[in-house]
Write a protein that holds these residues in place. Sequence first.
Motif, PDB file in Angstrom:
ATOM      1  N   VAL A 129     -31.087  25.062  28.595  1.00 44.56           N
ATOM      2  CA  VAL A 129     -30.917  26.447  28.141  1.00 44.56           C
ATOM      3  C   VAL A 129     -31.275  26.574  26.674  1.00 44.56           C
ATOM      4  O   VAL A 129     -31.968  27.506  26.243  1.00 44.56           O
ATOM      5  CB  VAL A 129     -29.467  26.911  28.403  1.00 44.56           C
ATOM      6  N   LEU A 130     -30.792  25.581  25.871  1.00 47.06           N
ATOM      7  CA  LEU A 130     -31.094  25.612  24.437  1.00 47.06           C
ATOM      8  C   LEU A 130     -32.593  25.451  24.186  1.00 47.06           C
ATOM      9  O   LEU A 130     -33.135  26.065  23.253  1.00 47.06           O
ATOM     10  CB  LEU A 130     -30.311  24.509  23.713  1.00 47.06           C
ATOM     11  N   ASP A 131     -33.252  24.584  25.021  1.00 50.47           N
ATOM     12  CA  ASP A 131     -34.703  24.454  24.876  1.00 50.47           C
ATOM     13  C   ASP A 131     -35.397  25.783  25.148  1.00 50.47           C
ATOM     14  O   ASP A 131     -36.350  26.156  24.448  1.00 50.47           O
ATOM     15  CB  ASP A 131     -35.232  23.381  25.831  1.00 50.47           C
ATOM     16  N   GLY A 132     -34.924  26.465  26.207  1.00 55.69           N
ATOM     17  CA  GLY A 132     -35.497  27.779  26.486  1.00 55.69           C
ATOM     18  C   GLY A 132     -35.274  28.751  25.337  1.00 55.69           C
ATOM     19  O   GLY A 132     -36.192  29.479  24.924  1.00 55.69           O
ATOM     20  N   GLN A 133     -34.013  28.736  24.822  1.00 55.52           N
ATOM     21  CA  GLN A 133     -33.733  29.601  23.681  1.00 55.52           C
ATOM     22  C   GLN A 133     -34.555  29.188  22.469  1.00 55.52           C
ATOM     23  O   GLN A 133     -35.048  30.036  21.714  1.00 55.52           O
ATOM     24  CB  GLN A 133     -32.244  29.562  23.354  1.00 55.52           C
ATOM     25  N   ARG A 134     -34.698  27.825  22.280  1.00 51.34           N
ATOM     26  CA  ARG A 134     -35.495  27.347  21.151  1.00 51.34           C
ATOM     27  C   ARG A 134     -36.940  27.787  21.295  1.00 51.34           C
ATOM     28  O   ARG A 134     -37.571  28.210  20.317  1.00 51.34           O
ATOM     29  CB  ARG A 134     -35.407  25.820  21.086  1.00 51.34           C
ATOM     30  N   GLN A 135     -37.466  27.677  22.545  1.00 49.62           N
ATOM     31  CA  GLN A 135     -38.837  28.115  22.761  1.00 49.62           C
ATOM     32  C   GLN A 135     -38.973  29.609  22.499  1.00 49.62           C
ATOM     33  O   GLN A 135     -39.968  30.061  21.909  1.00 49.62           O
ATOM     34  CB  GLN A 135     -39.282  27.783  24.198  1.00 49.62           C
ATOM     35  N   LEU A 183     -37.081  31.269  20.477  1.00 50.08           N
ATOM     36  CA  LEU A 183     -37.013  31.436  19.026  1.00 50.08           C
ATOM     37  C   LEU A 183     -38.332  31.056  18.368  1.00 50.08           C
ATOM     38  O   LEU A 183     -38.783  31.727  17.428  1.00 50.08           O
ATOM     39  CB  LEU A 183     -35.872  30.583  18.458  1.00 50.08           C
ATOM     40  N   LEU A 184     -38.963  29.945  18.892  1.00 52.07           N
ATOM     41  CA  LEU A 184     -40.263  29.560  18.347  1.00 52.07           C
ATOM     42  C   LEU A 184     -41.304  30.647  18.599  1.00 52.07           C
ATOM     43  O   LEU A 184     -42.111  30.960  17.714  1.00 52.07           O
ATOM     44  CB  LEU A 184     -40.712  28.226  18.961  1.00 52.07           C
ATOM     45  N   ASN A 185     -41.269  31.191  19.835  1.00 52.01           N
ATOM     46  CA  ASN A 185     -42.206  32.280  20.135  1.00 52.01           C
ATOM     47  C   ASN A 185     -41.936  33.485  19.239  1.00 52.01           C
ATOM     48  O   ASN A 185     -42.871  34.113  18.728  1.00 52.01           O
ATOM     49  CB  ASN A 185     -42.097  32.674  21.606  1.00 52.01           C
ATOM     50  N   GLU A 186     -40.620  33.778  19.089  1.00 54.95           N
ATOM     51  CA  GLU A 186     -40.267  34.891  18.223  1.00 54.95           C
ATOM     52  C   GLU A 186     -40.684  34.609  16.783  1.00 54.95           C
ATOM     53  O   GLU A 186     -41.190  35.491  16.078  1.00 54.95           O
ATOM     54  CB  GLU A 186     -38.752  35.136  18.294  1.00 54.95           C
ATOM     55  N   GLN A 187     -40.472  33.324  16.362  1.00 56.90           N
ATOM     56  CA  GLN A 187     -40.880  32.947  15.013  1.00 56.90           C
ATOM     57  C   GLN A 187     -42.385  33.069  14.852  1.00 56.90           C
ATOM     58  O   GLN A 187     -42.875  33.565  13.826  1.00 56.90           O
ATOM     59  CB  GLN A 187     -40.427  31.524  14.713  1.00 56.90           C
ATOM     60  N   GLU A 188     -43.121  32.599  15.875  1.00 60.80           N
ATOM     61  CA  GLU A 188     -44.570  32.716  15.820  1.00 60.80           C
ATOM     62  C   GLU A 188     -45.002  34.175  15.797  1.00 60.80           C
ATOM     63  O   GLU A 188     -45.922  34.558  15.056  1.00 60.80           O
ATOM     64  CB  GLU A 188     -45.203  31.994  17.021  1.00 60.80           C
ATOM     65  N   ARG A 189     -44.289  34.982  16.629  1.00 64.16           N
ATOM     66  CA  ARG A 189     -44.613  36.413  16.640  1.00 64.16           C
ATOM     67  C   ARG A 189     -44.333  37.044  15.284  1.00 64.16           C
ATOM     68  O   ARG A 189     -45.133  37.822  14.756  1.00 64.16           O
ATOM     69  CB  ARG A 189     -43.806  37.118  17.733  1.00 64.16           C
ATOM     70  N   LEU A 190     -43.144  36.675  14.723  1.00 64.12           N
ATOM     71  CA  LEU A 190     -42.810  37.205  13.404  1.00 64.12           C
ATOM     72  C   LEU A 190     -43.783  36.705  12.351  1.00 64.12           C
ATOM     73  O   LEU A 190     -44.190  37.463  11.454  1.00 64.12           O
ATOM     74  CB  LEU A 190     -41.370  36.812  13.034  1.00 64.12           C
ATOM     75  N   ALA A 191     -44.151  35.391  12.461  1.00 68.78           N
ATOM     76  CA  ALA A 191     -45.119  34.858  11.502  1.00 68.78           C
ATOM     77  C   ALA A 191     -46.457  35.586  11.626  1.00 68.78           C
ATOM     78  O   ALA A 191     -47.090  35.915  10.619  1.00 68.78           O
ATOM     79  CB  ALA A 191     -45.301  33.355  11.720  1.00 68.78           C
TER      80      ALA A 191
END
Length: 409
Positions: free
Chosen positions: A149-155, A157-165
């Motif tokens: 679940v945390l990996d999914g959330q991390r992914q 978050l990474l996608n969100e971070q990439e989107r935000l970046a």
Amino acid sequence: MSGWLLILALLLLGGVLAVMGDGLGTRIGKARLSFLRMRPRRTAVVFTAITGSLISALSFAVLIGINARWRRGLFELGRIEDSLWSTREDLDKTRMTLESIQADLAASHEALVGAERSRNQAETEVQGLTERTDLLQSQTRELQQTVHVLDGQRQQLLNEQERLAEAVRRRDRELGELQEKINSQVNTLDDLRRSVTALRRGDVAMASNEFLAMAKVTLPPASDGREAIDSLLNRANQVAYRRLLPGQKPTRQLIYIPTSEVEKIIGNLQNGEAWIVTIRSANNVLLGESSVLAFADVRPSRQVLEAGQILASTVVEEDERSLEAVNRRLSLLLATARNQANRLGALNMQVTLDNEALTALVRSLMRRTDPQATLEAFSMQDSETGDPLSLGIRWLNQPLGNTSDSDHG
């Protein structure tokens, strides 16, 4: 059982021999025989003794001849005693070894008991460890699910971070572009201020994007187009001389156009089709300046207007009867028609009119009896991209008493 029978047989044999020896001695005694000059009585005793000795020897010989155990006991006694002594020593050693082994066995038994206790304790511990392992495995599965679940959330978050970046990078690019636009607008504003100042002084001889020269070019297959472009640039240079340096003869090149623009023009002209090439100024140029930065506009030649196509219309109001008011309304109509033609693709803003017909229309509008007059500007003929605008003006619903013809070229 056989040994007892053997002894009994020997006793019987000894008895028989004893009786025979006694009889022999008696006979020798009665016969008064002498042996080795001994007296008869002694001879009888000697024979009796010899007979007894023979009986004993015979019995002993028979006994050892028949019984192997007695024979071994007689002839192998020393060896048997040595063997017995060695056996006793071995027995003592064996006994000591046995005692040591028994001691070791006891120690081993105690060790075994201890090992058994240790095994039981180990089994207990193993059972505890097994239960703990099951618990840990259950916790591990839960942790793995949590990690998943945390990996999914991390992914996410990474996608969100990439989107935000990406959004930040896009915003930075937009900010950069906006800054460039602001800088460009500031420069444009400065140029406009200078241009306004120059316009107020009357010093601007050429405005930005102003038309300098235009030509319709169709290249033969073997031509590279440089001759046509040079001719067009020479025409633009002559226009620049007349505007910037009036009265001077063209002796040098005032028009500066990037080589890439020229190559682009030549590249477009290579397909053999008809093209409209326009040279325009890139910025405002003051009177007396000696250079003009220009650019080229290349468009395919095509039909943009049809004969009779309406381009603009206007209404002459009731109070517009003076020559100045009618001319102002007609100028506005022609400017609107020219802008509409430009939006449709016409590049040549030169307008041709029938001046006599236009003068007659102005007079009719000034003497009209109707309060309003609706006018339309239309194309007199089919026109392509680079053709001059041939326009006509039509008075809709013109009263018959004013003129005999409502179309004015």
